[in-house]
Design a protein around this motif. Structure first.
Motif, PDB file in Angstrom:
ATOM      1  N   TRP A  11       1.094  -1.193   0.107  1.00 21.57           N
ATOM      2  CA  TRP A  11      -0.024   0.105   0.363  1.00 21.57           C
ATOM      3  C   TRP A  11       0.752   1.016   0.084  1.00 21.57           C
ATOM      4  O   TRP A  11       1.602   0.965   0.900  1.00 21.57           O
ATOM      5  N   PRO A  12       0.600   2.516  -1.241  1.00 30.28           N
ATOM      6  CA  PRO A  12      -0.715   2.335  -1.490  1.00 30.28           C
ATOM      7  C   PRO A  12       0.201   2.074  -3.103  1.00 30.28           C
ATOM      8  O   PRO A  12      -1.098   2.124  -4.723  1.00 30.28           O
ATOM      9  N   GLY A  13       1.243   1.519  -3.788  1.00 27.22           N
ATOM     10  CA  GLY A  13       1.443   1.611  -5.021  1.00 27.22           C
ATOM     11  C   GLY A  13       1.057   0.277  -5.105  1.00 27.22           C
ATOM     12  O   GLY A  13       0.770   1.053  -6.592  1.00 27.22           O
ATOM     13  N   VAL A  14       0.465  -1.160  -4.987  1.00 25.99           N
ATOM     14  CA  VAL A  14       0.122  -1.435  -5.588  1.00 25.99           C
ATOM     15  C   VAL A  14      -1.376  -1.255  -6.110  1.00 25.99           C
ATOM     16  O   VAL A  14      -1.932  -1.696  -7.052  1.00 25.99           O
ATOM     17  N   PRO A  15      -1.678  -1.073  -5.391  1.00 23.85           N
ATOM     18  CA  PRO A  15      -3.806  -0.687  -5.240  1.00 23.85           C
ATOM     19  C   PRO A  15      -3.574   0.264  -6.766  1.00 23.85           C
ATOM     20  O   PRO A  15      -4.339   0.501  -7.474  1.00 23.85           O
ATOM     21  N   SER A  20      -4.609   1.750 -12.167  1.00 19.30           N
ATOM     22  CA  SER A  20      -4.360   2.613 -13.249  1.00 19.30           C
ATOM     23  C   SER A  20      -4.664   1.239 -14.881  1.00 19.30           C
ATOM     24  O   SER A  20      -5.088   1.787 -15.361  1.00 19.30           O
ATOM     25  N   ALA A  21      -3.837   0.011 -14.474  1.00 18.31           N
ATOM     26  CA  ALA A  21      -4.255  -0.828 -15.225  1.00 18.31           C
ATOM     27  C   ALA A  21      -5.629  -1.609 -15.289  1.00 18.31           C
ATOM     28  O   ALA A  21      -6.394  -1.076 -17.183  1.00 18.31           O
ATOM     29  N   ALA A  22      -6.521  -1.039 -14.307  1.00 21.84           N
ATOM     30  CA  ALA A  22      -7.768  -1.236 -14.961  1.00 21.84           C
ATOM     31  C   ALA A  22      -8.587  -0.693 -15.750  1.00 21.84           C
ATOM     32  O   ALA A  22      -8.935  -0.651 -17.137  1.00 21.84           O
ATOM     33  N   LEU A  23      -8.261   1.111 -15.514  1.00 22.39           N
ATOM     34  CA  LEU A  23      -8.894   2.784 -16.701  1.00 22.39           C
ATOM     35  C   LEU A  23      -7.957   2.132 -17.874  1.00 22.39           C
ATOM     36  O   LEU A  23      -8.862   1.766 -19.312  1.00 22.39           O
ATOM     37  N   PHE A  24      -7.055   2.259 -17.870  1.00 21.17           N
ATOM     38  CA  PHE A  24      -6.199   1.687 -19.346  1.00 21.17           C
ATOM     39  C   PHE A  24      -6.346   0.763 -19.932  1.00 21.17           C
ATOM     40  O   PHE A  24      -6.611   0.676 -21.630  1.00 21.17           O
ATOM     41  N   GLY A  25      -7.171  -0.043 -19.371  1.00 20.84           N
ATOM     42  CA  GLY A  25      -7.140  -1.604 -19.993  1.00 20.84           C
ATOM     43  C   GLY A  25      -8.789  -1.405 -20.906  1.00 20.84           C
ATOM     44  O   GLY A  25      -9.163  -2.232 -21.637  1.00 20.84           O
ATOM     45  N   TYR A 254       0.825  -3.642 -14.434  1.00 16.92           N
ATOM     46  CA  TYR A 254      -0.105  -3.017 -14.715  1.00 16.92           C
ATOM     47  C   TYR A 254      -0.418  -4.665 -15.766  1.00 16.92           C
ATOM     48  O   TYR A 254      -1.147  -3.730 -16.943  1.00 16.92           O
ATOM     49  N   SER A 255       0.419  -5.077 -16.082  1.00 15.98           N
ATOM     50  CA  SER A 255       0.067  -6.052 -17.068  1.00 15.98           C
ATOM     51  C   SER A 255      -1.864  -6.788 -16.929  1.00 15.98           C
ATOM     52  O   SER A 255      -1.956  -7.342 -17.450  1.00 15.98           O
ATOM     53  N   LEU A 256      -2.265  -6.201 -15.948  1.00 17.46           N
ATOM     54  CA  LEU A 256      -3.699  -6.001 -15.287  1.00 17.46           C
ATOM     55  C   LEU A 256      -4.673  -6.061 -16.572  1.00 17.46           C
ATOM     56  O   LEU A 256      -5.437  -6.163 -16.845  1.00 17.46           O
ATOM     57  N   ALA A 257      -3.910  -4.480 -17.070  1.00 16.48           N
ATOM     58  CA  ALA A 257      -4.672  -3.900 -18.608  1.00 16.48           C
ATOM     59  C   ALA A 257      -4.933  -5.001 -19.422  1.00 16.48           C
ATOM     60  O   ALA A 257      -6.463  -5.048 -19.357  1.00 16.48           O
ATOM     61  N   PRO A 258      -4.795  -6.230 -19.450  1.00 20.48           N
ATOM     62  CA  PRO A 258      -5.125  -6.688 -20.895  1.00 20.48           C
ATOM     63  C   PRO A 258      -6.440  -7.546 -20.646  1.00 20.48           C
ATOM     64  O   PRO A 258      -6.983  -8.015 -21.414  1.00 20.48           O
ATOM     65  N   PHE A 259      -6.462  -8.041 -19.333  1.00 18.40           N
ATOM     66  CA  PHE A 259      -7.283  -9.561 -18.838  1.00 18.40           C
ATOM     67  C   PHE A 259      -8.445  -7.447 -18.938  1.00 18.40           C
ATOM     68  O   PHE A 259      -9.409  -8.741 -19.616  1.00 18.40           O
ATOM     69  N   ILE A 260      -8.090  -6.265 -18.701  1.00 16.16           N
ATOM     70  CA  ILE A 260      -9.864  -5.918 -18.559  1.00 16.16           C
ATOM     71  C   ILE A 260     -10.319  -5.661 -19.808  1.00 16.16           C
ATOM     72  O   ILE A 260     -10.946  -5.649 -20.208  1.00 16.16           O
ATOM     73  N   GLY A 261      -9.004  -5.392 -20.903  1.00 18.78           N
ATOM     74  CA  GLY A 261      -9.523  -4.774 -21.434  1.00 18.78           C
ATOM     75  C   GLY A 261     -10.112  -6.591 -23.015  1.00 18.78           C
ATOM     76  O   GLY A 261     -11.090  -6.347 -23.691  1.00 18.78           O
ATOM     77  N   ALA A 262      -9.287  -7.531 -22.701  1.00 17.57           N
ATOM     78  CA  ALA A 262     -10.067  -8.413 -22.990  1.00 17.57           C
ATOM     79  C   ALA A 262     -11.371  -9.224 -22.627  1.00 17.57           C
ATOM     80  O   ALA A 262     -12.604  -9.072 -23.735  1.00 17.57           O
ATOM     81  N   PHE A 263     -11.517  -8.700 -21.650  1.00 16.40           N
ATOM     82  CA  PHE A 263     -12.752  -9.572 -20.939  1.00 16.40           C
ATOM     83  C   PHE A 263     -14.042  -8.241 -21.269  1.00 16.40           C
ATOM     84  O   PHE A 263     -14.797  -8.582 -21.388  1.00 16.40           O
ATOM     85  N   LEU A 264     -13.825  -6.403 -21.448  1.00 20.70           N
ATOM     86  CA  LEU A 264     -14.348  -5.656 -22.127  1.00 20.70           C
ATOM     87  C   LEU A 264     -14.782  -6.066 -23.720  1.00 20.70           C
ATOM     88  O   LEU A 264     -15.562  -5.947 -23.664  1.00 20.70           O
ATOM     89  N   ALA A 265     -13.669  -6.636 -24.427  1.00 17.18           N
ATOM     90  CA  ALA A 265     -14.052  -6.575 -26.020  1.00 17.18           C
ATOM     91  C   ALA A 265     -15.347  -7.858 -25.668  1.00 17.18           C
ATOM     92  O   ALA A 265     -15.844  -8.088 -27.139  1.00 17.18           O
TER      93      ALA A 265
END
Length: 354
Positions: A11-15, A20-25, A254-265
């Motif tokens: 905390w607070p770096g990882v959250p 940030s990754a979720a929004l960019f994803g 930040y690698s979470l971003a692609p998972f969010i993007g793929a799910f939304l796609a």
């Protein structure tokens, strides 16, 4: 000397990094929807201009209420780093991504964005000599394996023009992330606002010169909202994460971003959920887990250091003030040499070698 910390080292770096990754994803799938009525270059400009204008409004509001006093200002020495970061991350990166999105599926592009984390980590490790341990390297390997699975086409790797453009965008952002790390002690809202305004204006200008036209009001408004949240707010959170985690680890989370993007796609664009996508996602998720499970602790020395950034009076900030102060606050301060042991990341105060 061992010290106890009252809060988790996450905390607070990882959250911040994961938020940030979720929004960019979400940018890739939503941009894919808008691309039906907007040229790639024009959309890249609108996204960044939307981010810049939205943050400019917040910057003006914060300034009117005195909230900007908690952050350090940009200094003359920061300008060259900021200019280079804007060029790579605000102009080259988004133009390549939007062009790549026009030639590939949103889900594939979203997962290929994992290359940004790898590029960020590699540059931080090899060029700027930031500490990277075996767990981070193994996690990076799992993420890379997922990207290879994603590109496998039976007979071999299918590297089309769209995929190459997306990878090129990731490399540009990897350079941008490492350059931004150099100025992460300064106000993140100011940095992200300037990136958005300059990059957005340049990209829109290039689009107009190339013959693109402005979209109708609905697409214009959608691009502005996606840009403000997915680029502007995401970038502010990313810069704050850089302060606490360093470049390599922020890029890894930040690698979470692609998972969010793929799910939304899959949900928004109606793209199929394939076995290849599931295997690639599982490998990338394992890589992310390895990064999150890291616990780096050892006895280390802090040399004397003088700098300015937003801070509270924790174990690394024991200086005195002439009168009462509110926290967090920002001012030029000096750190005395000290030696202790605790769990830490390569943040603003832990730049030692291993």
């Amino acid at each position: 000397m061992a010290e106890s910390h009252s809060h988790s080292h996450l905390w607070p770096g990882v959250p911040l990094a994961l938020g940030s990754a979720a929004l960019f994803g979400a940018v890739s799938p939503f941009s894919k929807l808008i691309l039906d009525s907007v040229s790639p270059l024009m959309l890249a400009g609108l996204l960044y201009l939307g981010a810049g204008l939205g943050l400019a409004l917040f910057w003006l509001y914060r300034r009117s209420t005195g909230g900007d006093q908690t952050e350090a200002s940009l200094h003359r020495a920061d300008i060259s780093w900021l200019a280079a970061a804007i060029a790579m991350g605000g102009i080259v990166g988004p133009v390549l991504l939007m062009s790549g999105l026009a030639l590939t599926t949103a889900s594939s592009a979203a997962l290929l964005l994992n290359v940004e984390g790898l590029a960020t980590m590699a540059i931080a490790w090899l060029v700027f000599h930031e500490n990277v341990d075996r767990r981070l390297l193994l996690g990076a390997g799992a993420i890379l394996a997922g990207a290879i699975v994603l590109s496998w086409a039976g007979q071999g790797i299918a590297v089309n023009a769209g995929a190459l453009l997306v990878v090129g965008a990731c490399l540009a952002w990897g350079i941008d992330n490492n350059l931004t790390r150099k100025i992460s002690a300064a106000d993140p809202v100011t940095i992200a606002m300037l990136k958005g305004l300059v990059a957005g204006t340049v990209n829109i200008g290039l689009a107009v010169v190339s013959g693109a036209v402005f979209p109708h009001a609905a697409s214009l408004g959608a691009a502005a909202v996606v840009g403000f949240l997915g680029v502007g707010v995401s970038l502010v959170m990313f810069i704050l994460a850089l302060r606490h985690l360093g470049t390599a680890r922020t890029g890894a989370y930040y690698s979470l971003a692609p998972f969010i993007g793929a799910f939304l796609a899959i949900v928004l664009v109606g793209e199929p959920l394939t076995l290849r996508l599931l295997v690639a996602g599982a490998l990338m998720a394992y890589g992310l887990y390895l990064h999150l499970a890291e616990r780096h602790a050892h006895e280390h020395d802090h040399e004397a250091l003088e700098h300015e950034h937003s801070h509270v009076h924790d174990e690394h900030h024991q200086h005195t003030h002439d009168g009462p102060v509110t926290e967090p606050h920002s001012h030029w301060h000096r750190h005395k040499p000290m030696r202790h042991s605790h769990v830490h990341y390569p943040d603003l105060h832990h730049q030692h070698r291993h």
